[in-house]
Design a protein around this motif. Structure first.
Motif, PDB file in Angstrom:
ATOM      1  N   MET A   1      13.569  72.619  67.613  1.00 51.67           N
ATOM      2  CA  MET A   1      14.188  71.781  68.644  1.00 51.67           C
ATOM      3  C   MET A   1      13.115  71.071  69.485  1.00 51.67           C
ATOM      4  SD  MET A   1      17.150  70.857  69.681  1.00 51.67           S
ATOM      5  CE  MET A   1      17.895  70.052  71.093  1.00 51.67           C
ATOM      6  N   ILE A   2      12.088  71.818  69.864  1.00 53.66           N
ATOM      7  CA  ILE A   2      11.008  71.236  70.649  1.00 53.66           C
ATOM      8  C   ILE A   2      10.300  70.149  69.847  1.00 53.66           C
ATOM      9  CG2 ILE A   2       8.767  71.692  71.722  1.00 53.66           C
ATOM     10  CD1 ILE A   2       9.813  74.447  72.500  1.00 53.66           C
ATOM     11  N   ASN A   3      10.068  70.433  68.570  1.00 54.02           N
ATOM     12  CA  ASN A   3       9.379  69.475  67.715  1.00 54.02           C
ATOM     13  C   ASN A   3      10.200  68.189  67.558  1.00 54.02           C
ATOM     14  OD1 ASN A   3       7.053  69.069  65.768  1.00 54.02           O
ATOM     15  ND2 ASN A   3       8.800  68.645  64.436  1.00 54.02           N
ATOM     16  N   LEU A   4      11.514  68.341  67.412  1.00 49.11           N
ATOM     17  CA  LEU A   4      12.387  67.168  67.273  1.00 49.11           C
ATOM     18  C   LEU A   4      12.367  66.325  68.541  1.00 49.11           C
ATOM     19  CD1 LEU A   4      14.522  65.584  65.688  1.00 49.11           C
ATOM     20  CD2 LEU A   4      16.257  67.127  66.657  1.00 49.11           C
ATOM     21  N   PHE A   5      12.423  67.004  69.695  1.00 46.09           N
ATOM     22  CA  PHE A   5      12.411  66.287  70.971  1.00 46.09           C
ATOM     23  C   PHE A   5      11.084  65.552  71.168  1.00 46.09           C
ATOM     24  CE2 PHE A   5      11.901  66.356  75.699  1.00 46.09           C
ATOM     25  CZ  PHE A   5      12.889  65.422  75.971  1.00 46.09           C
ATOM     26  N   ALA A   6       9.981  66.197  70.818  1.00 46.11           N
ATOM     27  CA  ALA A   6       8.666  65.577  70.956  1.00 46.11           C
ATOM     28  C   ALA A   6       8.544  64.344  70.063  1.00 46.11           C
ATOM     29  CB  ALA A   6       7.568  66.577  70.623  1.00 46.11           C
ATOM     30  N   ASN A   7       8.987  64.466  68.822  1.00 48.14           N
ATOM     31  CA  ASN A   7       8.934  63.322  67.911  1.00 48.14           C
ATOM     32  C   ASN A   7       9.824  62.179  68.400  1.00 48.14           C
ATOM     33  OD1 ASN A   7       7.184  64.711  66.238  1.00 48.14           O
ATOM     34  ND2 ASN A   7       8.819  65.482  64.900  1.00 48.14           N
ATOM     35  N   LEU A   8      10.957  62.538  68.982  1.00 48.18           N
ATOM     36  CA  LEU A   8      11.868  61.521  69.514  1.00 48.18           C
ATOM     37  C   LEU A   8      11.230  60.762  70.669  1.00 48.18           C
ATOM     38  CD1 LEU A   8      14.716  60.286  69.441  1.00 48.18           C
ATOM     39  CD2 LEU A   8      15.437  62.068  71.054  1.00 48.18           C
ATOM     40  N   LEU A   9      10.517  61.481  71.545  1.00 44.63           N
ATOM     41  CA  LEU A   9       9.843  60.833  72.670  1.00 44.63           C
ATOM     42  C   LEU A   9       8.787  59.838  72.193  1.00 44.63           C
ATOM     43  CD1 LEU A   9       9.334  63.790  75.188  1.00 44.63           C
ATOM     44  CD2 LEU A   9      10.826  61.800  75.483  1.00 44.63           C
ATOM     45  N   VAL A  10       7.995  60.253  71.214  1.00 44.99           N
ATOM     46  CA  VAL A  10       6.936  59.384  70.703  1.00 44.99           C
ATOM     47  C   VAL A  10       7.541  58.176  69.991  1.00 44.99           C
ATOM     48  CG1 VAL A  10       4.937  59.224  69.183  1.00 44.99           C
ATOM     49  CG2 VAL A  10       5.330  61.315  70.510  1.00 44.99           C
ATOM     50  N   GLY A  11       8.586  58.420  69.176  1.00 46.25           N
ATOM     51  CA  GLY A  11       9.231  57.324  68.469  1.00 46.25           C
ATOM     52  C   GLY A  11       9.862  56.329  69.433  1.00 46.25           C
ATOM     53  N   MET A  12      10.531  56.840  70.480  1.00 45.62           N
ATOM     54  CA  MET A  12      11.113  55.947  71.488  1.00 45.62           C
ATOM     55  C   MET A  12      10.015  55.180  72.212  1.00 45.62           C
ATOM     56  SD  MET A  12      14.113  58.392  73.051  1.00 45.62           S
ATOM     57  CE  MET A  12      14.438  57.242  74.407  1.00 45.62           C
ATOM     58  N   GLY A  13       8.878  55.839  72.457  1.00 45.98           N
ATOM     59  CA  GLY A  13       7.761  55.156  73.099  1.00 45.98           C
ATOM     60  C   GLY A  13       7.270  53.981  72.270  1.00 45.98           C
ATOM     61  N   ALA A  14       7.177  54.177  70.941  1.00 48.96           N
ATOM     62  CA  ALA A  14       6.751  53.087  70.066  1.00 48.96           C
ATOM     63  C   ALA A  14       7.746  51.936  70.114  1.00 48.96           C
ATOM     64  CB  ALA A  14       6.588  53.597  68.633  1.00 48.96           C
ATOM     65  N   GLY A  15       9.042  52.282  70.129  1.00 48.20           N
ATOM     66  CA  GLY A  15      10.060  51.235  70.222  1.00 48.20           C
ATOM     67  C   GLY A  15       9.991  50.477  71.540  1.00 48.20           C
ATOM     68  N   ILE A  16       9.742  51.190  72.622  1.00 39.51           N
ATOM     69  CA  ILE A  16       9.627  50.545  73.940  1.00 39.51           C
ATOM     70  C   ILE A  16       8.430  49.609  73.986  1.00 39.51           C
ATOM     71  CG2 ILE A  16       9.152  50.998  76.374  1.00 39.51           C
ATOM     72  CD1 ILE A  16      10.862  53.533  76.100  1.00 39.51           C
ATOM     73  N   LEU A  17       7.325  50.004  73.349  1.00 38.82           N
ATOM     74  CA  LEU A  17       6.146  49.129  73.296  1.00 38.82           C
ATOM     75  C   LEU A  17       6.469  47.834  72.556  1.00 38.82           C
ATOM     76  CD1 LEU A  17       3.163  51.564  72.606  1.00 38.82           C
ATOM     77  CD2 LEU A  17       3.647  50.293  74.705  1.00 38.82           C
ATOM     78  N   ILE A  18       7.246  47.950  71.486  1.00 35.40           N
ATOM     79  CA  ILE A  18       7.646  46.740  70.761  1.00 35.40           C
ATOM     80  C   ILE A  18       8.525  45.859  71.651  1.00 35.40           C
ATOM     81  CG2 ILE A  18       8.968  45.882  68.795  1.00 35.40           C
ATOM     82  CD1 ILE A  18       8.059  48.353  67.245  1.00 35.40           C
ATOM     83  N   LEU A  19       9.433  46.482  72.417  1.00 33.81           N
ATOM     84  CA  LEU A  19      10.260  45.724  73.364  1.00 33.81           C
ATOM     85  C   LEU A  19       9.410  45.042  74.440  1.00 33.81           C
ATOM     86  CD1 LEU A  19      13.333  48.094  73.937  1.00 33.81           C
ATOM     87  CD2 LEU A  19      13.281  45.931  72.680  1.00 33.81           C
ATOM     88  N   ALA A  20       8.309  45.702  74.812  1.00 29.86           N
ATOM     89  CA  ALA A  20       7.443  45.145  75.862  1.00 29.86           C
ATOM     90  C   ALA A  20       6.798  43.829  75.430  1.00 29.86           C
ATOM     91  CB  ALA A  20       6.364  46.154  76.247  1.00 29.86           C
ATOM     92  N   LEU A  21       6.733  43.581  74.113  1.00 34.33           N
ATOM     93  CA  LEU A  21       6.155  42.323  73.635  1.00 34.33           C
ATOM     94  C   LEU A  21       7.043  41.130  73.967  1.00 34.33           C
ATOM     95  CD1 LEU A  21       4.842  43.450  70.131  1.00 34.33           C
ATOM     96  CD2 LEU A  21       3.466  42.812  72.126  1.00 34.33           C
ATOM     97  N   ARG A  22       8.326  41.363  74.178  1.00 38.34           N
ATOM     98  CA  ARG A  22       9.245  40.255  74.458  1.00 38.34           C
ATOM     99  C   ARG A  22       8.933  39.561  75.775  1.00 38.34           C
ATOM    100  NH1 ARG A  22      15.907  40.523  74.732  1.00 38.34           N
ATOM    101  NH2 ARG A  22      16.212  38.290  75.060  1.00 38.34           N
ATOM    102  N   PRO A  23       8.866  40.280  76.919  1.00 42.43           N
ATOM    103  CA  PRO A  23       8.510  39.585  78.160  1.00 42.43           C
ATOM    104  C   PRO A  23       7.103  39.008  78.129  1.00 42.43           C
ATOM    105  CG  PRO A  23       8.543  41.965  78.516  1.00 42.43           C
ATOM    106  CD  PRO A  23       9.152  41.705  77.175  1.00 42.43           C
ATOM    107  N   VAL A  24       6.187  39.699  77.439  1.00 45.70           N
ATOM    108  CA  VAL A  24       4.818  39.182  77.333  1.00 45.70           C
ATOM    109  C   VAL A  24       4.814  37.853  76.571  1.00 45.70           C
ATOM    110  CG1 VAL A  24       2.531  39.596  76.366  1.00 45.70           C
ATOM    111  CG2 VAL A  24       3.749  41.450  77.519  1.00 45.70           C
ATOM    112  N   ARG A  25       5.591  37.781  75.492  1.00 44.22           N
ATOM    113  CA  ARG A  25       5.663  36.546  74.711  1.00 44.22           C
ATOM    114  C   ARG A  25       6.275  35.417  75.541  1.00 44.22           C
ATOM    115  NH1 ARG A  25       8.240  38.497  70.876  1.00 44.22           N
ATOM    116  NH2 ARG A  25      10.338  37.742  71.348  1.00 44.22           N
ATOM    117  N   ARG A  26       7.315  35.719  76.304  1.00 41.73           N
ATOM    118  CA  ARG A  26       7.940  34.694  77.162  1.00 41.73           C
ATOM    119  C   ARG A  26       6.983  34.237  78.252  1.00 41.73           C
ATOM    120  NH1 ARG A  26      13.438  36.907  79.373  1.00 41.73           N
ATOM    121  NH2 ARG A  26      13.322  34.876  80.442  1.00 41.73           N
ATOM    122  N   LEU A  27       6.204  35.165  78.765  1.00 43.75           N
ATOM    123  CA  LEU A  27       5.228  34.811  79.797  1.00 43.75           C
ATOM    124  C   LEU A  27       4.134  33.916  79.226  1.00 43.75           C
ATOM    125  CD1 LEU A  27       4.177  35.147  82.676  1.00 43.75           C
ATOM    126  CD2 LEU A  27       3.066  37.246  81.967  1.00 43.75           C
TER     127      LEU A  27
END
Length: 275
Positions: free
Chosen positions: A1-27
């Motif tokens: 369970m801990i391992n799944l939660f940790a992997n989920l946090l890292v995976g969500m972090g990678a997705g959020i970084l990709i989302l962060a490119l959108r405002p940067v591109r517009r800027l």
């Protein structure tokens, strides 16, 4: 369970970084080419690099999170990605607000018809240039410009043609004077040019160059027997400078105005120098 939660946090972090490119591109799209834009390109490249790092960490540490203390790094990864996304959107909103405020400021000091500065900005800038000239002992000249027989133009060709002439005259004067000169609508069809650090002789030559440029230009057209013909106008200019006869801008403006009316009485399409 801990391992799944940790992997989920890292995976969500990678997705959020990709989302962060959108405002940067517009800027980046709103920035003019230059060093600042290049710096944001570097930041976008770094976000991509960190995204790859997140995914690499996820691949190599897929089964490595066994205890609660193993969650520390995934939580930091996740919060770091959230921080990057937040900074990106805040930077974009700040840039949009700054551009909006700059546009509103420009509108507040610009005459909507002629596209040059308005009377409010003219009064403020003239007071500033007077203070600067008196403090540092610099010359200051102004040009008062008026269109010859402009009422007849409106009566003959209509106000829409008159408006075209006013817009064209504002553009022509702005393109003809120096970048340090200030062009503003004084009132009606009268235009004032503030020439900082300019002695009277230089201002007179500038005025005559303006007069000739307007005389030779076609600022509008009119229809004669079904054909469009160029419409030419002339201007009269009064020139005055801050000096022995005028110690403040009130007297300076009055003298330039009187010189301009003298140019009209003496035949129009000419430059008259005060004094």
């Amino acid at each position: 369970m801990i391992n799944l939660f940790a992997n989920l946090l890292v995976g969500m972090g990678a997705g959020i970084l990709i989302l962060a490119l959108r405002p940067v591109r517009r800027l980046i799209a709103q920035l003019s080419p230059g060093p600042l834009r290049r710096h944001w390109y570097v930041l976008a490249t770094m976000i991509l690099f960190f995204t790859v790092g997140y995914l690499g960490y996820l691949a190599f540490q897929w089964h490595a999170h066994l205890a609660f203390h193993d969650l520390f790094a995934p939580i930091v990864f996740f919060l770091g990605a959230c921080f990057v996304l937040l900074v990106g959107y805040l930077s974009l909103e700040t840039a949009i607000d700054a551009r909006r405020m700059a546009a509103l400021e420009q509108e507040s000091i610009t005459d909507p018809l002629m596209g040059i500065y308005n009377r409010r900005y003219l009064d403020r800038r003239l007071a500033h240039e007077e203070h600067r000239a008196q403090r540092y002992g610099l010359p200051l000249s102004i040009l008062m410009i008026d269109i010859d027989h402009f009422k007849e133009v409106n009566d003959t060709y209509g106000h829409p043609v008159g408006d075209v002439i006013l817009r064209g005259l504002g553009e022509l004067i702005t393109d003809t004077v120096r970048s340090t000169d200030i062009v503003a609508r004084y009132g009606g069809e009268e235009i004032m040019v503030i020439a900082p650090s300019t002695p009277i002789g230089t201002a007179a030559r500038l005025a005559d160059r303006l007069r000739q440029a307007v005389e030779n230009a076609s600022l509008a057209t009119h229809v004669v027997e079904g054909n469009k013909k160029p419409l030419h106008i002339t201007i009269s200019i009064g020139v005055a400078h801050l000096g022995q006869n005028h110690h403040d801008t009130r007297g300076l403006v009055q003298s330039a105005d009187e010189a301009m009316y003298r140019a009209k009485r003496e035949g129009r399409n000419r430059v008259v120098i005060d004094g």
